[in-house]
Design a protein around this motif. Structure first.
Motif, PDB file in Angstrom:
ATOM      1  N   ASN A 155       0.825  -1.219   0.000  1.00  7.27           N
ATOM      2  CA  ASN A 155       0.000   0.000   0.000  1.00  7.27           C
ATOM      3  C   ASN A 155       0.856   1.266   0.000  1.00  7.27           C
ATOM      4  OD1 ASN A 155      -2.315  -1.640   0.153  1.00  7.27           O
ATOM      5  ND2 ASN A 155      -2.085  -1.749   2.377  1.00  7.27           N
ATOM      6  N   SER A 156       1.896   1.256  -0.820  1.00  2.77           N
ATOM      7  CA  SER A 156       2.824   2.386  -0.867  1.00  2.77           C
ATOM      8  C   SER A 156       2.517   3.367  -1.995  1.00  2.77           C
ATOM      9  CB  SER A 156       4.255   1.873  -0.993  1.00  2.77           C
ATOM     10  OG  SER A 156       4.373   1.067  -2.154  1.00  2.77           O
ATOM     11  N   ALA A 157       1.385   3.210  -2.659  1.00  4.01           N
ATOM     12  CA  ALA A 157       1.043   4.069  -3.794  1.00  4.01           C
ATOM     13  C   ALA A 157       1.005   5.542  -3.403  1.00  4.01           C
ATOM     14  CB  ALA A 157      -0.289   3.652  -4.407  1.00  4.01           C
ATOM     15  N   SER A 158       0.509   5.853  -2.218  1.00  2.00           N
ATOM     16  CA  SER A 158       0.456   7.260  -1.814  1.00  2.00           C
ATOM     17  C   SER A 158       1.857   7.814  -1.575  1.00  2.00           C
ATOM     18  CB  SER A 158      -0.424   7.440  -0.567  1.00  2.00           C
ATOM     19  OG  SER A 158       0.117   6.742   0.531  1.00  2.00           O
ATOM     20  N   ALA A 159       2.774   7.004  -1.045  1.00  2.00           N
ATOM     21  CA  ALA A 159       4.163   7.449  -0.862  1.00  2.00           C
ATOM     22  C   ALA A 159       4.813   7.720  -2.213  1.00  2.00           C
ATOM     23  CB  ALA A 159       4.964   6.402  -0.082  1.00  2.00           C
ATOM     24  N   ILE A 160       4.593   6.821  -3.159  1.00  2.00           N
ATOM     25  CA  ILE A 160       5.170   6.984  -4.498  1.00  2.00           C
ATOM     26  C   ILE A 160       4.600   8.219  -5.177  1.00  2.00           C
ATOM     27  CG2 ILE A 160       5.302   5.955  -6.805  1.00  2.00           C
ATOM     28  CD1 ILE A 160       5.399   3.189  -5.330  1.00  2.00           C
ATOM     29  N   SER A 161       3.297   8.392  -5.104  1.00  2.00           N
ATOM     30  CA  SER A 161       2.654   9.551  -5.720  1.00  2.00           C
ATOM     31  C   SER A 161       3.166  10.858  -5.107  1.00  2.00           C
ATOM     32  CB  SER A 161       1.141   9.442  -5.554  1.00  2.00           C
ATOM     33  OG  SER A 161       0.510  10.595  -6.044  1.00  2.00           O
ATOM     34  N   ARG A 162       3.237  10.906  -3.797  1.00  2.00           N
ATOM     35  CA  ARG A 162       3.703  12.114  -3.103  1.00  2.00           C
ATOM     36  C   ARG A 162       5.151  12.428  -3.477  1.00  2.00           C
ATOM     37  NH1 ARG A 162       2.290  16.877  -1.444  1.00  2.00           N
ATOM     38  NH2 ARG A 162       3.739  17.634   0.097  1.00  2.00           N
ATOM     39  N   CYS A 163       6.013  11.408  -3.430  1.00  2.00           N
ATOM     40  CA  CYS A 163       7.427  11.640  -3.733  1.00  2.00           C
ATOM     41  C   CYS A 163       7.659  11.950  -5.215  1.00  2.00           C
ATOM     42  CB  CYS A 163       8.274  10.458  -3.285  1.00  2.00           C
ATOM     43  SG  CYS A 163       8.472  10.363  -1.482  1.00  2.00           S
ATOM     44  N   ALA A 164       6.860  11.364  -6.096  1.00  2.00           N
ATOM     45  CA  ALA A 164       6.991  11.700  -7.522  1.00  2.00           C
ATOM     46  C   ALA A 164       6.807  13.193  -7.712  1.00  2.00           C
ATOM     47  CB  ALA A 164       5.975  10.913  -8.348  1.00  2.00           C
ATOM     48  N   SER A 165       5.799  13.746  -7.078  1.00  2.00           N
ATOM     49  CA  SER A 165       5.544  15.183  -7.162  1.00  2.00           C
ATOM     50  C   SER A 165       6.691  15.993  -6.544  1.00  2.00           C
ATOM     51  CB  SER A 165       4.221  15.501  -6.452  1.00  2.00           C
ATOM     52  OG  SER A 165       4.016  16.885  -6.377  1.00  2.00           O
ATOM     53  N   VAL A 166       7.177  15.540  -5.405  1.00  2.00           N
ATOM     54  CA  VAL A 166       8.267  16.237  -4.701  1.00  2.00           C
ATOM     55  C   VAL A 166       9.541  16.228  -5.542  1.00  2.00           C
ATOM     56  CG1 VAL A 166       9.821  16.067  -2.702  1.00  2.00           C
ATOM     57  CG2 VAL A 166       7.337  15.881  -2.394  1.00  2.00           C
ATOM     58  N   PHE A 167       9.895  15.075  -6.095  1.00  2.00           N
ATOM     59  CA  PHE A 167      11.108  14.992  -6.912  1.00  2.00           C
ATOM     60  C   PHE A 167      10.983  15.859  -8.162  1.00  2.00           C
ATOM     61  CE2 PHE A 167      12.079  10.987  -4.572  1.00  2.00           C
ATOM     62  CZ  PHE A 167      13.352  11.335  -4.151  1.00  2.00           C
ATOM     63  N   ARG A 168       9.864  15.789  -8.843  1.00  2.00           N
ATOM     64  CA  ARG A 168       9.683  16.608 -10.055  1.00  2.00           C
ATOM     65  C   ARG A 168       9.778  18.100  -9.731  1.00  2.00           C
ATOM     66  NH1 ARG A 168       5.256  12.617 -11.256  1.00  2.00           N
ATOM     67  NH2 ARG A 168       6.216  11.162 -12.711  1.00  2.00           N
ATOM     68  N   ARG A 169       9.150  18.502  -8.640  1.00  2.00           N
ATOM     69  CA  ARG A 169       9.193  19.916  -8.223  1.00  2.00           C
ATOM     70  C   ARG A 169      10.626  20.374  -7.921  1.00  2.00           C
ATOM     71  NH1 ARG A 169       5.747  19.583  -4.084  1.00  2.00           N
ATOM     72  NH2 ARG A 169       7.350  19.553  -2.486  1.00  2.00           N
ATOM     73  N   ASN A 170      11.488  19.440  -7.530  1.00  2.00           N
ATOM     74  CA  ASN A 170      12.874  19.763  -7.209  1.00  2.00           C
ATOM     75  C   ASN A 170      13.836  19.501  -8.369  1.00  2.00           C
ATOM     76  OD1 ASN A 170      13.523  20.519  -4.186  1.00  2.00           O
ATOM     77  ND2 ASN A 170      11.712  19.197  -4.180  1.00  2.00           N
ATOM     78  N   GLY A 171      13.301  19.217  -9.556  1.00  2.00           N
ATOM     79  CA  GLY A 171      14.141  19.061 -10.739  1.00  2.00           C
ATOM     80  C   GLY A 171      14.781  17.693 -10.905  1.00  2.00           C
ATOM     81  N   VAL A 172      14.247  16.671 -10.243  1.00  2.00           N
ATOM     82  CA  VAL A 172      14.772  15.311 -10.353  1.00  2.00           C
ATOM     83  C   VAL A 172      13.844  14.520 -11.278  1.00  2.00           C
ATOM     84  CG1 VAL A 172      15.364  13.209  -9.086  1.00  2.00           C
ATOM     85  CG2 VAL A 172      15.744  15.452  -8.025  1.00  2.00           C
ATOM     86  N   ASP A 173      14.431  13.830 -12.261  1.00  2.00           N
ATOM     87  CA  ASP A 173      13.669  13.079 -13.258  1.00  2.00           C
ATOM     88  C   ASP A 173      13.103  11.795 -12.634  1.00  2.00           C
ATOM     89  OD1 ASP A 173      12.636  11.739 -15.438  1.00  2.00           O
ATOM     90  OD2 ASP A 173      14.507  11.780 -16.598  1.00  2.00           O
ATOM     91  N   PHE A 174      11.819  11.805 -12.317  1.00  2.00           N
ATOM     92  CA  PHE A 174      11.213  10.650 -11.649  1.00  2.00           C
ATOM     93  C   PHE A 174      11.060   9.454 -12.582  1.00  2.00           C
ATOM     94  CE2 PHE A 174       8.002   8.209  -9.304  1.00  2.00           C
ATOM     95  CZ  PHE A 174       8.642   8.151  -8.071  1.00  2.00           C
ATOM     96  N   SER A 175      11.180   9.645 -13.883  1.00  2.00           N
ATOM     97  CA  SER A 175      11.089   8.505 -14.800  1.00  2.00           C
ATOM     98  C   SER A 175      12.283   7.558 -14.637  1.00  2.00           C
ATOM     99  CB  SER A 175      10.988   8.979 -16.258  1.00  2.00           C
ATOM    100  OG  SER A 175      12.226   9.526 -16.688  1.00  2.00           O
ATOM    101  N   LEU A 176      13.337   7.985 -13.942  1.00  2.00           N
ATOM    102  CA  LEU A 176      14.510   7.146 -13.698  1.00  2.00           C
ATOM    103  C   LEU A 176      14.313   6.184 -12.522  1.00  2.00           C
ATOM    104  CD1 LEU A 176      17.289   9.852 -14.138  1.00  2.00           C
ATOM    105  CD2 LEU A 176      16.539   8.140 -15.810  1.00  2.00           C
ATOM    106  N   PHE A 177      13.215   6.339 -11.785  1.00  2.00           N
ATOM    107  CA  PHE A 177      12.946   5.500 -10.618  1.00  2.00           C
ATOM    108  C   PHE A 177      12.302   4.184 -11.042  1.00  2.00           C
ATOM    109  CE2 PHE A 177      13.706   9.482  -8.715  1.00  2.00           C
ATOM    110  CZ  PHE A 177      13.866   9.328  -7.351  1.00  2.00           C
ATOM    111  N   ASN A 178      12.643   3.118 -10.320  1.00  2.00           N
ATOM    112  CA  ASN A 178      12.086   1.794 -10.572  1.00  2.00           C
ATOM    113  C   ASN A 178      11.441   1.257  -9.299  1.00  2.00           C
ATOM    114  OD1 ASN A 178      13.150   1.438 -13.315  1.00  2.00           O
ATOM    115  ND2 ASN A 178      15.124   1.516 -12.286  1.00  2.00           N
TER     116      ASN A 178
END
Length: 190
Positions: A155-178
């Motif tokens: 049930n980590s979907a909310s953590a992933i969704s939240r961090c995806a937004s945080v990383f993108r906002r900080n200029g980190v390419d979230f498409s590199l995450f697996n």
């Protein structure tokens, strides 16, 4: 001083063995760190649920860490474990701690088999997710790693969704995450 030493080590590594896969052209993102970071609240069990590939971690699934806070060390004794691609349960132990040069959320990774590297908590609510960035750059190359941590392996979907937004906002390419697989076969002993 520390950044200069790490950069020198990175340059030496590149010169000696060619450029490793995790060293790529570019510069590290200038990420914001968690305000008023509370080390005591961050302590405990965390599960890596999505990461940038990390050559320094020998595991590929069931990755979990226990952060044991110590007042006397002003930091964490960390045990991280998981299963390798060969289905071997592996464990690493080290320290992660703040330095006087940065805010508390900008810490240093100190594990025996790993280059000293930054450990920056960009954002956490302490109870369900943490978004962590680690990057060293020199000249026009960077060694960049990112982690999405959750307090539960499922049930980590909310953590992933939240961090995806945080990383993108900080200029980190979230498409590199697996995604880090956490299956019924996982054993959590760290």
């Amino acid at each position: 001083m520390l950044k200069a030493l790490v950069a020198a080590a990175l340059v030496a590594l590149v010169a000696a063995d060619g450029i490793p896969d995790f060293v790529v052209p570019g510069n590290c993102a200038k990420v914001a760190n968690q305000d008023n970071f509370d080390l005591r609240r961050y302590a405990g069990r965390w599960y890596q649920v999505q990461i940038m590939d990390n050559a320094y971690q020998p595991y590929t699934r069931c990755i979990h860490s226990n952060y044991d806070y110590s007042d006397s060390d002003y930091g964490f004794k960390v045990t991280t474990a998981g299963f390798s691609p060969n289905n071997e349960y592996l464990r690493l132990q080290g320290k992660i701690y703040p330095t006087k040069d940065f805010p508390a959320a900008h810490m240093l990774i100190d594990f025996p088999t790993v280059f000293a590297a930054p450990y920056e908590v960009i954002e956490t609510d302490y109870d369900s997710y943490a978004c962590v960035y680690s990057c060293i750059d020199t000249d026009k190359y960077k060694s960049e790693f990112g982690f999405v941590f959750s307090r539960t392996p499922q049930n980590s979907a909310s953590a992933i969704s939240r961090c995806a937004s945080v990383f993108r906002r900080n200029g980190v390419d979230f498409s590199l995450f697996n995604v880090v697989p956490h299956t019924a076969e996982c054993v959590y002993r760290a």
